[in-house]
Design a protein around this motif. Sequence first.
Motif, short mmCIF file in Angstrom:
data_model
loop_
_atom_site.label_atom_id
_atom_site.label_comp_id
_atom_site.label_asym_id
_atom_site.label_seq_id
_atom_site.Cartn_x
_atom_site.Cartn_y
_atom_site.Cartn_z
N THR A 105 0.81 -1.21 0.00
CA THR A 105 0.00 0.00 0.00
C THR A 105 0.85 1.27 0.00
OG1 THR A 105 -0.11 -0.03 2.42
CG2 THR A 105 -1.86 -1.17 1.23
N ALA A 108 1.64 4.57 -3.56
CA ALA A 108 1.03 5.89 -3.71
C ALA A 108 1.78 6.93 -2.89
CB ALA A 108 -0.44 5.85 -3.30
N ARG A 112 3.89 10.17 -4.23
CA ARG A 112 3.66 11.54 -3.77
C ARG A 112 4.97 12.20 -3.34
NH1 ARG A 112 -0.94 9.31 -1.37
NH2 ARG A 112 0.13 9.13 0.65
N THR A 168 6.75 2.22 -12.71
CA THR A 168 6.30 2.95 -11.53
C THR A 168 7.46 3.14 -10.57
OG1 THR A 168 4.08 1.98 -11.73
CG2 THR A 168 4.68 2.90 -9.58
#
Length: 296
Positions: A105, A108, A112, A168
């Motif tokens: 998790t 993200a 940021r 990513t």
Amino acid sequence: MPHYDVERLKAEVSCAALLESAGWTVDLRESTPKATKYRRGDGEIIIVVHRGRGWFDPTSVAKGDVLSLAQHLGAVDFGSALKLIAGLVAFQPVEPAWQRQSKSTSLAAIARRWSQRPWLAHGSAAWAYLASERAIPENTLVRAVAAGKLKEGPRGSIWAAHTNSSNTVTGWEERGSAWRGFSNGGTKALFVIGNDDALRLCVTEAAIDALSLAAIEDWRDDTQYVSTGGGWSPATADRITALAARPGTRLVAACDGDDQGDVYAARLRVAAETAGATFMRLWPEAEDWNDQLRQR
């Protein structure tokens, strides 16, 4: 005795890696994210703390770092402990369940943090660190920034992005005059720069070495220059395997010219054989590629 960088070994090999390789297992019921209990046999217990960098034996006063743990487990002297730990440089221990859940998790949050930092800019302290202290040519820095790989970290440091097979950002290498590390909470995959379609894959141990080798070779069109960041996570293994499995790929172990570099090269040879790629070892003329670049 072979030459080993003691501080680098302690940074790259965790107590968890040593214990797991020696047959110890995690007691999940009596572990927490800050203190992992390992057991072996009926009564042996080791608690790993400080994010894998420290340990203690709750049944005695013994404690310390990974090298003292190696001696606690049976290495006869400091030299033997160094050799044992050097052999685990590329070993990735199985993560406890809570670590796997938290990392699943965290992308993200990592994205940021990456987006909030400025791109490396000419004239900044971070640019000066790479251009002056590390002798990276300006055209190489411009190319790396254009590829979206370099940002400015705090206090004149640089961030070099690691990406997974989906491109990513999973974390970044952090380098500066007085700092060397990896992003807190990030996962090592690969720092990749160069021609995306190239089938010559030069694997170094640090992003600065990847950039240095690219500059030394004048950015060969047939080459991707990559860095593992000194680690070998499951994401690193997956990315290398995927790249090496392309038909016609040559996997080049462009590791440091020392004993630890030989350990990485051996791991890369196995990866090449598994993926069906050809393999070669490329040695720098100095201890590493940045040293060679600075000596030109």
